[in-house]
Design a protein around this motif. Structure first.
Motif, PDB file in Angstrom:
ATOM      1  N   LEU B  98       7.136 -26.798  -3.126  1.00  0.00           N
ATOM      2  CA  LEU B  98       6.464 -26.516  -1.774  1.00  0.00           C
ATOM      3  C   LEU B  98       5.168 -25.685  -1.890  1.00  0.00           C
ATOM      4  O   LEU B  98       5.312 -24.572  -2.705  1.00  0.00           O
ATOM      5  N   ILE B  99       4.832 -26.076  -0.906  1.00  0.00           N
ATOM      6  CA  ILE B  99       3.010 -25.791  -1.130  1.00  0.00           C
ATOM      7  C   ILE B  99       2.751 -24.976   0.211  1.00  0.00           C
ATOM      8  O   ILE B  99       2.998 -25.911   1.273  1.00  0.00           O
ATOM      9  N   PHE B 100       2.290 -23.895   0.691  1.00  0.00           N
ATOM     10  CA  PHE B 100       2.387 -22.900   1.967  1.00  0.00           C
ATOM     11  C   PHE B 100       0.585 -23.178   2.016  1.00  0.00           C
ATOM     12  O   PHE B 100      -0.028 -23.095   1.728  1.00  0.00           O
ATOM     13  N   GLY B 101       0.662 -22.709   3.286  1.00  0.00           N
ATOM     14  CA  GLY B 101      -0.622 -22.547   4.049  1.00  0.00           C
ATOM     15  C   GLY B 101      -1.126 -21.372   4.168  1.00  0.00           C
ATOM     16  O   GLY B 101      -0.307 -20.113   4.019  1.00  0.00           O
ATOM     17  N   LYS B 102      -1.909 -20.602   4.770  1.00  0.00           N
ATOM     18  CA  LYS B 102      -1.879 -18.737   4.883  1.00  0.00           C
ATOM     19  C   LYS B 102      -1.284 -18.839   5.652  1.00  0.00           C
ATOM     20  O   LYS B 102      -0.957 -17.070   6.011  1.00  0.00           O
ATOM     21  N   GLY B 103      -0.732 -19.555   6.433  1.00  0.00           N
ATOM     22  CA  GLY B 103       0.027 -18.788   7.951  1.00  0.00           C
ATOM     23  C   GLY B 103      -0.763 -18.417   9.079  1.00  0.00           C
ATOM     24  O   GLY B 103      -2.081 -18.148   8.889  1.00  0.00           O
ATOM     25  N   THR B 104      -0.225 -17.865  10.203  1.00  0.00           N
ATOM     26  CA  THR B 104      -0.835 -17.621  11.028  1.00  0.00           C
ATOM     27  C   THR B 104       0.197 -16.459  11.998  1.00  0.00           C
ATOM     28  O   THR B 104       0.745 -16.650  12.054  1.00  0.00           O
ATOM     29  N   THR B 105      -0.674 -14.772  11.759  1.00  0.00           N
ATOM     30  CA  THR B 105       0.192 -13.766  11.900  1.00  0.00           C
ATOM     31  C   THR B 105       0.668 -13.777  13.560  1.00  0.00           C
ATOM     32  O   THR B 105      -1.207 -13.324  14.341  1.00  0.00           O
ATOM     33  N   LEU B 106       1.095 -13.763  14.316  1.00  0.00           N
ATOM     34  CA  LEU B 106       1.661 -13.729  15.883  1.00  0.00           C
ATOM     35  C   LEU B 106       2.198 -12.535  16.306  1.00  0.00           C
ATOM     36  O   LEU B 106       2.672 -11.924  15.575  1.00  0.00           O
ATOM     37  N   SER B 107       1.411 -11.138  17.345  1.00  0.00           N
ATOM     38  CA  SER B 107       1.907 -10.828  17.702  1.00  0.00           C
ATOM     39  C   SER B 107       2.116 -10.620  19.552  1.00  0.00           C
ATOM     40  O   SER B 107       1.437 -10.678  19.997  1.00  0.00           O
ATOM     41  N   VAL B 108       2.911 -10.537  19.252  1.00  0.00           N
ATOM     42  CA  VAL B 108       3.531 -10.506  21.161  1.00  0.00           C
ATOM     43  C   VAL B 108       4.549  -9.008  21.661  1.00  0.00           C
ATOM     44  O   VAL B 108       5.064  -8.528  20.613  1.00  0.00           O
ATOM     45  N   SER B 109       3.051  -9.187  22.252  1.00  0.00           N
ATOM     46  CA  SER B 109       3.283  -7.675  23.161  1.00  0.00           C
ATOM     47  C   SER B 109       4.276  -7.506  24.027  1.00  0.00           C
ATOM     48  O   SER B 109       3.722  -8.326  25.470  1.00  0.00           O
ATOM     49  N   SER B 110       5.193  -6.315  24.795  1.00  0.00           N
ATOM     50  CA  SER B 110       5.837  -6.365  25.700  1.00  0.00           C
ATOM     51  C   SER B 110       4.916  -5.479  27.028  1.00  0.00           C
ATOM     52  O   SER B 110       3.825  -5.343  26.410  1.00  0.00           O
TER      53      SER B 110
END
Lengths: 116, 110
Positions: B98-110
């Motif tokens: 499996l080869i991965f992308g670099k990703g998306t970092t998601l931050s959800v604040s309340s």
């Protein structure tokens, strides 16, 4: 069922020292992987084992990294000597060899290495 | 060159907002996976898409595989703080792991 176990969780060493990481995969998983994840990036494959044989180690820096899976179960990844750029999380994953879930990787929590 | 390009790299939103992240490649793949990685944990598989044009739903998450099987998107409806994490897409080219992308970092604040 028990997940993939890794140890240690954290390790801090100085450059040129050595370090070893251990992984115990999920019972029954014939395939075991070591990935390196540098901060802010996706995991990068270092080595893949199928039972106790190496399937792919093309991206393993063999001058300093070594890995073994002698009895086809648990595995050890060693770095000697460590460089600053080896600072990363080392993830172990395992999967079934065949069947409908063969493509799903189960990851451990990782071993975070800091090289000073 | 990166086999998989993920965008955006970072996303910071308020609870209740909708969002879409993307995974693109110039290559065709037989399947594509999405994983979520929470801080201090390993990635966990969310879904595998295998058919061009396929849409899969997992509660508030909707995954789509492009018609040409070169790209994929992940849409989250009414994001919650528990959705915070690194979203990774991954593919398995022939005879490789499996080869991965670099990703998306998601931050959800309340």
């Amino acid at each position: 069922e028990a997940g993939v176990a890794q140890s240690p969780r954290y390790k801090i060493i100085e450059k040129r020292q050595s370090v070893a990481f251990w992984c115990n995969p999920i019972s029954g998983h014939a395939t075991l992987y070591w990935y390196q994840q540098i901060l802010g990036q996706g995991p990068k494959l270092l080595i893949q084992f199928q039972n106790n044989g190496v399937v792919d180690d093309s991206q393993l820096p063999k001058d300093r990294f070594s890995a073994e899976r002698l009895k086809g179960v648990d595995s050890t990844l060693k770095i000697q000597p460590a460089k600053l750029e080896d600072s990363a999380v080392y993830l172990c994953a395992s999967s079934f060899l065949s069947g409908t879930r063969a493509g799903e990787l189960f990851f451990g929590e990782g071993s975070r290495l800091t090289v000073l | 060159t990166q086999l998989l390009e993920q965008s955006p790299q970072f996303l910071s939103i308020q609870e209740g907002e909708n969002l879409t992240v993307y995974c693109n490649s110039s290559s065709v793949f037989s399947s594509l996976q999405w994983y979520r990685q929470e801080p201090g944990e390993g990635p966990v598989l969310l879904v595998t898409v295998v058919t061009g044009g396929e849409v899969k739903k997992l509660k508030r998450l909707t995954f789509q595989f492009g018609d040409a099987r070169k790209d994929s998107s992940l849409h989250i409806t009414a994001a919650q703080p528990g959705d915070t994490g690194l979203y990774l897409c991954a593919v398995k080219p022939f005879k490789t792991a499996l080869i991965f992308g670099k990703g998306t970092t998601l931050s959800v604040s309340s």
